[in-house]
Design a protein around this motif. Sequence first.
Motif, PDB file in Angstrom:
ATOM      1  N   ALA A 151       0.848  -1.191   0.000  1.00 40.26           N
ATOM      2  CA  ALA A 151       0.000   0.000   0.000  1.00 40.26           C
ATOM      3  C   ALA A 151       0.882   1.240   0.000  1.00 40.26           C
ATOM      4  CB  ALA A 151      -0.920   0.018   1.220  1.00 40.26           C
ATOM      5  N   VAL A 152       0.438   2.261  -0.740  1.00 36.71           N
ATOM      6  CA  VAL A 152       1.070   3.572  -0.688  1.00 36.71           C
ATOM      7  C   VAL A 152       0.515   4.309   0.527  1.00 36.71           C
ATOM      8  CG1 VAL A 152       1.291   5.819  -1.821  1.00 36.71           C
ATOM      9  CG2 VAL A 152       1.409   3.707  -3.185  1.00 36.71           C
ATOM     10  N   VAL A 153       1.386   4.865   1.351  1.00 35.35           N
ATOM     11  CA  VAL A 153       0.963   5.639   2.508  1.00 35.35           C
ATOM     12  C   VAL A 153       1.542   7.040   2.394  1.00 35.35           C
ATOM     13  CG1 VAL A 153       1.051   5.884   5.021  1.00 35.35           C
ATOM     14  CG2 VAL A 153       0.786   3.616   3.992  1.00 35.35           C
ATOM     15  N   VAL A 154       0.667   8.047   2.412  1.00 31.07           N
ATOM     16  CA  VAL A 154       1.105   9.440   2.478  1.00 31.07           C
ATOM     17  C   VAL A 154       1.079   9.825   3.952  1.00 31.07           C
ATOM     18  CG1 VAL A 154       0.638  11.823   1.786  1.00 31.07           C
ATOM     19  CG2 VAL A 154       0.206   9.941   0.176  1.00 31.07           C
ATOM     20  N   ASP A 155       2.252   9.906   4.557  1.00 29.23           N
ATOM     21  CA  ASP A 155       2.341  10.200   5.984  1.00 29.23           C
ATOM     22  C   ASP A 155       1.973  11.644   6.283  1.00 29.23           C
ATOM     23  OD1 ASP A 155       3.345   7.677   7.157  1.00 29.23           O
ATOM     24  OD2 ASP A 155       5.043   8.034   5.832  1.00 29.23           O
ATOM     25  N   ARG A 156       2.393  12.529   5.414  1.00 30.27           N
ATOM     26  CA  ARG A 156       2.114  13.959   5.528  1.00 30.27           C
ATOM     27  C   ARG A 156       2.352  14.556   4.146  1.00 30.27           C
ATOM     28  NH1 ARG A 156       7.082  12.899   7.576  1.00 30.27           N
ATOM     29  NH2 ARG A 156       8.842  14.257   6.946  1.00 30.27           N
ATOM     30  N   PRO A 157       1.916  15.758   3.910  1.00 30.38           N
ATOM     31  CA  PRO A 157       2.083  16.330   2.570  1.00 30.38           C
ATOM     32  C   PRO A 157       3.522  16.230   2.073  1.00 30.38           C
ATOM     33  CG  PRO A 157       0.631  17.710   3.855  1.00 30.38           C
ATOM     34  CD  PRO A 157       1.145  16.658   4.789  1.00 30.38           C
ATOM     35  N   GLY A 158       3.643  15.696   0.843  1.00 30.32           N
ATOM     36  CA  GLY A 158       4.939  15.601   0.195  1.00 30.32           C
ATOM     37  C   GLY A 158       5.777  14.411   0.588  1.00 30.32           C
ATOM     38  N   HIS A 159       5.279  13.549   1.467  1.00 31.58           N
ATOM     39  CA  HIS A 159       6.056  12.404   1.935  1.00 31.58           C
ATOM     40  C   HIS A 159       5.214  11.134   1.834  1.00 31.58           C
ATOM     41  CE1 HIS A 159       8.189  15.796   3.768  1.00 31.58           C
ATOM     42  NE2 HIS A 159       9.254  15.024   3.765  1.00 31.58           N
ATOM     43  N   HIS A 160       5.699  10.180   1.044  1.00 33.65           N
ATOM     44  CA  HIS A 160       4.978   8.913   0.901  1.00 33.65           C
ATOM     45  C   HIS A 160       5.971   7.762   0.975  1.00 33.65           C
ATOM     46  CE1 HIS A 160       6.463   9.146  -3.263  1.00 33.65           C
ATOM     47  NE2 HIS A 160       6.229   7.837  -3.316  1.00 33.65           N
ATOM     48  N   ARG A 161       5.431   6.588   1.233  1.00 32.30           N
ATOM     49  CA  ARG A 161       6.243   5.372   1.254  1.00 32.30           C
ATOM     50  C   ARG A 161       5.367   4.202   0.821  1.00 32.30           C
ATOM     51  NH1 ARG A 161       5.337   3.198   6.793  1.00 32.30           N
ATOM     52  NH2 ARG A 161       3.938   4.703   7.802  1.00 32.30           N
ATOM     53  N   LEU A 162       6.017   3.165   0.314  1.00 34.41           N
ATOM     54  CA  LEU A 162       5.315   1.935  -0.045  1.00 34.41           C
ATOM     55  C   LEU A 162       5.563   0.933   1.064  1.00 34.41           C
ATOM     56  CD1 LEU A 162       3.657   0.507  -2.295  1.00 34.41           C
ATOM     57  CD2 LEU A 162       5.837  -0.393  -3.148  1.00 34.41           C
TER      58      LEU A 162
ATOM     59  N   ILE B 200      -5.845   8.251 -10.509  1.00 34.72           N
ATOM     60  CA  ILE B 200      -5.349   9.386  -9.727  1.00 34.72           C
ATOM     61  C   ILE B 200      -6.021  10.645 -10.255  1.00 34.72           C
ATOM     62  CG2 ILE B 200      -3.322  10.685  -8.981  1.00 34.72           C
ATOM     63  CD1 ILE B 200      -1.610   8.294  -9.621  1.00 34.72           C
ATOM     64  N   CYS B 201      -6.658  11.396  -9.390  1.00 34.30           N
ATOM     65  CA  CYS B 201      -7.317  12.619  -9.818  1.00 34.30           C
ATOM     66  C   CYS B 201      -6.711  13.818  -9.095  1.00 34.30           C
ATOM     67  CB  CYS B 201      -8.831  12.542  -9.635  1.00 34.30           C
ATOM     68  SG  CYS B 201      -9.422  12.975  -8.006  1.00 34.30           S
ATOM     69  N   ARG B 202      -7.220  14.992  -9.424  1.00 33.56           N
ATOM     70  CA  ARG B 202      -6.652  16.218  -8.867  1.00 33.56           C
ATOM     71  C   ARG B 202      -6.782  16.268  -7.353  1.00 33.56           C
ATOM     72  NH1 ARG B 202      -8.530  21.685 -11.623  1.00 33.56           N
ATOM     73  NH2 ARG B 202     -10.501  21.072 -10.640  1.00 33.56           N
ATOM     74  N   SER B 203      -7.843  15.682  -6.804  1.00 37.09           N
ATOM     75  CA  SER B 203      -7.987  15.700  -5.351  1.00 37.09           C
ATOM     76  C   SER B 203      -6.920  14.838  -4.685  1.00 37.09           C
ATOM     77  CB  SER B 203      -9.391  15.246  -4.941  1.00 37.09           C
ATOM     78  OG  SER B 203      -9.668  13.957  -5.431  1.00 37.09           O
ATOM     79  N   ASP B 204      -6.472  13.771  -5.355  1.00 39.10           N
ATOM     80  CA  ASP B 204      -5.365  12.981  -4.817  1.00 39.10           C
ATOM     81  C   ASP B 204      -4.079  13.798  -4.818  1.00 39.10           C
ATOM     82  OD1 ASP B 204      -6.857  10.497  -4.466  1.00 39.10           O
ATOM     83  OD2 ASP B 204      -6.839  10.353  -6.655  1.00 39.10           O
ATOM     84  N   ARG B 205      -3.895  14.583  -5.868  1.00 44.17           N
ATOM     85  CA  ARG B 205      -2.728  15.465  -5.912  1.00 44.17           C
ATOM     86  C   ARG B 205      -2.806  16.500  -4.784  1.00 44.17           C
ATOM     87  NH1 ARG B 205       1.155  17.430  -9.767  1.00 44.17           N
ATOM     88  NH2 ARG B 205       2.495  18.780  -8.533  1.00 44.17           N
ATOM     89  N   GLU B 206      -4.003  16.991  -4.498  1.00 48.96           N
ATOM     90  CA  GLU B 206      -4.173  17.944  -3.401  1.00 48.96           C
ATOM     91  C   GLU B 206      -3.819  17.303  -2.064  1.00 48.96           C
ATOM     92  OE1 GLU B 206      -8.203  19.110  -3.818  1.00 48.96           O
ATOM     93  OE2 GLU B 206      -7.821  20.548  -5.423  1.00 48.96           O
ATOM     94  N   VAL B 207      -4.207  16.044  -1.872  1.00 46.09           N
ATOM     95  CA  VAL B 207      -3.837  15.333  -0.644  1.00 46.09           C
ATOM     96  C   VAL B 207      -2.319  15.242  -0.541  1.00 46.09           C
ATOM     97  CG1 VAL B 207      -3.850  13.060   0.474  1.00 46.09           C
ATOM     98  CG2 VAL B 207      -5.970  14.014  -0.429  1.00 46.09           C
ATOM     99  N   TYR B 208      -1.677  14.890  -1.638  1.00 49.58           N
ATOM    100  CA  TYR B 208      -0.223  14.730  -1.615  1.00 49.58           C
ATOM    101  C   TYR B 208       0.487  16.064  -1.378  1.00 49.58           C
ATOM    102  CZ  TYR B 208       4.416  13.041  -2.756  1.00 49.58           C
ATOM    103  OH  TYR B 208       5.749  12.720  -2.694  1.00 49.58           O
ATOM    104  N   ASP B 209      -0.022  17.120  -1.982  1.00 51.85           N
ATOM    105  CA  ASP B 209       0.607  18.437  -1.837  1.00 51.85           C
ATOM    106  C   ASP B 209       0.219  19.154  -0.546  1.00 51.85           C
ATOM    107  OD1 ASP B 209       1.865  18.108  -4.258  1.00 51.85           O
ATOM    108  OD2 ASP B 209       0.428  19.306  -5.405  1.00 51.85           O
ATOM    109  N   GLY B 210      -0.814  18.657   0.145  1.00 53.13           N
ATOM    110  CA  GLY B 210      -1.268  19.296   1.363  1.00 53.13           C
ATOM    111  C   GLY B 210      -2.225  20.448   1.130  1.00 53.13           C
ATOM    112  N   HIS B 211      -2.895  20.463  -0.020  1.00 51.56           N
ATOM    113  CA  HIS B 211      -3.798  21.558  -0.367  1.00 51.56           C
ATOM    114  C   HIS B 211      -5.263  21.228  -0.133  1.00 51.56           C
ATOM    115  CE1 HIS B 211      -0.470  23.087  -3.303  1.00 51.56           C
ATOM    116  NE2 HIS B 211      -0.233  23.410  -2.050  1.00 51.56           N
ATOM    117  N   ARG B 212      -5.555  20.027   0.342  1.00 47.63           N
ATOM    118  CA  ARG B 212      -6.948  19.670   0.606  1.00 47.63           C
ATOM    119  C   ARG B 212      -7.358  20.215   1.970  1.00 47.63           C
ATOM    120  NH1 ARG B 212     -10.770  16.277  -1.569  1.00 47.63           N
ATOM    121  NH2 ARG B 212     -12.192  15.181  -0.168  1.00 47.63           N
ATOM    122  N   ASP B 213      -8.588  20.686   2.046  1.00 50.52           N
ATOM    123  CA  ASP B 213      -9.134  21.190   3.306  1.00 50.52           C
ATOM    124  C   ASP B 213      -8.913  20.149   4.405  1.00 50.52           C
ATOM    125  OD1 ASP B 213     -11.027  21.755   5.457  1.00 50.52           O
ATOM    126  OD2 ASP B 213     -11.984  23.169   4.091  1.00 50.52           O
TER     127      ASP B 213
END
Length: 346
Positions: A14-25, A47-60
């Motif tokens: 599983a891909v885990v995004v621990d915090r914006p900009g940081h992920h690990r498998l 992968i959609c734009r909201s997933d990119r927002e989660v990764y970048d930390g831009h989601r509410d």
Amino acid sequence: MSGPPLDTPGGSRAVVVDRPGHHRLVRREVPPPGPGEVLVRVAAAGICRSDREVYDGHRDAAYVRYPVTPGHEWAGTVVAVGEGVDAGLVGRGAVAEGFRACGTCERCRCGETSLCAGGYAETGFTEPGAFADHLTVPARLLHPLADDADLRAAALLEPAAVVAAAARMARPRAGERVAVVGAGTLGMLAVQLLAASSPADLAVVDPRAARGEQALAFGATAALDPAEAASANGRFDLVVETAGAPSTAASSCLLARRGGRVVLTGMFAPGATGIDPVHLSLSQLELRSVFGASSAAWTDAVRAFGTGLLDPGALITHEFPLEEFGAAVALVGGGDPGTGKVLLRP
């Protein structure tokens, strides 16, 4: 748990995004389905734009919970079921609604499950998602697919359900003049679905010429850039906005005729251009917005896919393994006109 023994040497990734900009498998044990749940082997996840927002930390912050395994657009095969779930689902291809609606609040009882008042919970944002080999979901959210369904294409049924929700609000009628603003994934799916209502005109508005050409292949009768569209202001009976760009809510209202209908489907960010209330009142526009998709809209999308009215697979341009999540998410929202839907293939 019911189902055949699971052949998963080394566990489940599983891909885990621990915090914006940081992920690990990560590798973990296969998550067993609990009572009322199913375990799905993921075939493909979009992968959609909201997933990119989660990764970048831009989601509410109210709509994400870190650490998280993203992935709300997916299709897969049921490999096991929990207590109280029909064992006949094992082996079935399926998709599932993302919102974990409570089913008992006033909004749910009225059929508006995407507006559940029981608290926000959604696969891939607050609950583990499909950027993984396996995921578990409540069986009540499952939508089984035909035995011969293309699971790669079916991964796009989540955005298709959002478009189906817009179509329910839009109430397209044969012979109407219709405009779709935006030719991304939502826009292309909207063209396909709205073309089935036999409009007199079906125009797509997007600055990217290549996207406009693809929309014509899907049933649009005209492809306009925003400047050309402005000359058609006040012409359309129905306008479906799908871009979520800063100016498209306001410009979509200008495209509609007096007494026309506008449905806002794109997800807007703070700072978007406001809609002129004077124009709304003088034009007597009917304005609706979409947040996700209800259970009924999901049913509409799955049926349209099963009958061939929707061809989501044609929108896929890139596929990556889980190990290359970083490269995959970087493509989304990167501005390359040649990038359509990006998939992860566990």
